[in-house]
Write a protein that holds these residues in place. Structure first.
Motif, PDB file in Angstrom:
ATOM      1  N   THR A   7      34.152  38.472  35.535  1.00  9.68           N
ATOM      2  CA  THR A   7      32.976  38.165  34.722  1.00  9.68           C
ATOM      3  C   THR A   7      31.749  38.743  35.400  1.00  9.68           C
ATOM      4  O   THR A   7      31.485  38.443  36.568  1.00  9.68           O
ATOM      5  CB  THR A   7      32.783  36.645  34.562  1.00  9.68           C
ATOM      6  N   HIS A  80      29.872  28.646  32.049  1.00  6.91           N
ATOM      7  CA  HIS A  80      30.580  29.248  30.916  1.00  6.91           C
ATOM      8  C   HIS A  80      31.477  30.414  31.306  1.00  6.91           C
ATOM      9  O   HIS A  80      32.261  30.887  30.471  1.00  6.91           O
ATOM     10  CB  HIS A  80      29.571  29.733  29.864  1.00  6.91           C
ATOM     11  N   GLN A  82      34.432  32.742  32.454  1.00 16.39           N
ATOM     12  CA  GLN A  82      35.873  32.572  32.321  1.00 16.39           C
ATOM     13  C   GLN A  82      36.678  33.429  33.298  1.00 16.39           C
ATOM     14  O   GLN A  82      37.897  33.287  33.388  1.00 16.39           O
ATOM     15  CB  GLN A  82      36.293  32.908  30.885  1.00 16.39           C
TER      16      GLN A  82
END
Length: 230
Positions: A7, A80, A82
């Motif tokens: 990410t 948030h 992942q």
């Protein structure tokens, strides 16, 4: 070497002139499984650009309704994200995504849980902002004394780490004190940190640089506070 999802977390505030270019550069590396942009209440048209990008391939956009600070935007992104590995990327053009392979290598090879991209280990850099460099070195020196380490660039914006590093870690920063708070807490938890050289092209205040003298004092307080509390 196990495959790990990446990410790229990009906190954004009033970066209408650079946001599309930095996103283009991140995508060009073809390494990110998720590009997570957190807009921190921009008022210059950045939000409208981001709204049009949400859902474009790996891109996800989260909006803060009002400006809360870079640290708050990073914390929202961390909640948030992942990916197995998280890489923090500023939305200006000071840091170069072409450095991603060298930043990721120590984690991918199992040598470290955290990697810092150092602006002071010999990589190419634009020669400007002398007093900003001095402040960075003073803050890094304080970090080394307080936490018994040998970092060369605590304040770097390029921080890369396994997501497991932050699981259960309380983070409270709202502004630029995220850097010392995060550093203090990973050092106190004895995570392995590698530093690698990166390129750096600092922008001046007339080009939109936001960090200031007040933030240096907040960083000093954070270093002292988190030496003794969590």
């Amino acid at each position: 070497m196990l495959a790990m999802k990446l990410t790229v977390l990009i906190p954004v505030y009033n970066e209408i002139h650079t946001i599309e270019e930095i996103l283009k550069r991140v995508k060009a590396q073809e390494l990110a499984d998720e590009i997570l942009l957190v807009d921190d209440g921009s008022t210059d048209g950045t939000r409208e650009i981001l709204n049009g990008l949400d859902g474009d391939g790996a891109v996800r956009v989260i909006l803060h309704e009002k400006n809360r600070g870079k640290g708050a935007a990073v914390r929202t992104g961390l909640d948030h994200a992942q990916g197995d590995i998280i890489l923090i990327q500023d939305a200006d053009l000071e840091y170069d995504p072409r450095d991603y392979p060298v930043l990721l290598k120590p984690i991918q090879e199992g040598l470290a849980e955290v990697v810092y991209g150092s602006r002071f280990l010999g990589g190419p850099r634009r020669t400007s902002m002398y007093w900003h460099m001095v402040a960075n070195k003073i803050l890094t020196f304080m970090t080394n004394i307080l936490y018994d380490t040998i970092l060369s660039d605590m304040e770097t914006g390029y921080k890369v780490f396994r997501r497991s590093v932050i699981e259960g870690m309380p983070l409270h920063a709202r502004r630029f004190e995220f850097e010392p708070e995060f550093t203090a807490k990973i050092l106190k938890r004895n995570y392995r940190i590698y530093e690698v050289p990166i390129s750096f092209a600092p922008r001046d205040y007339n080009e939109g640089k936001k960090i200031g003298v007040k933030d240096a004092f907040e960083a000093i307080w954070a270093l002292l506070k988190y030496r003794f509390v969590d």
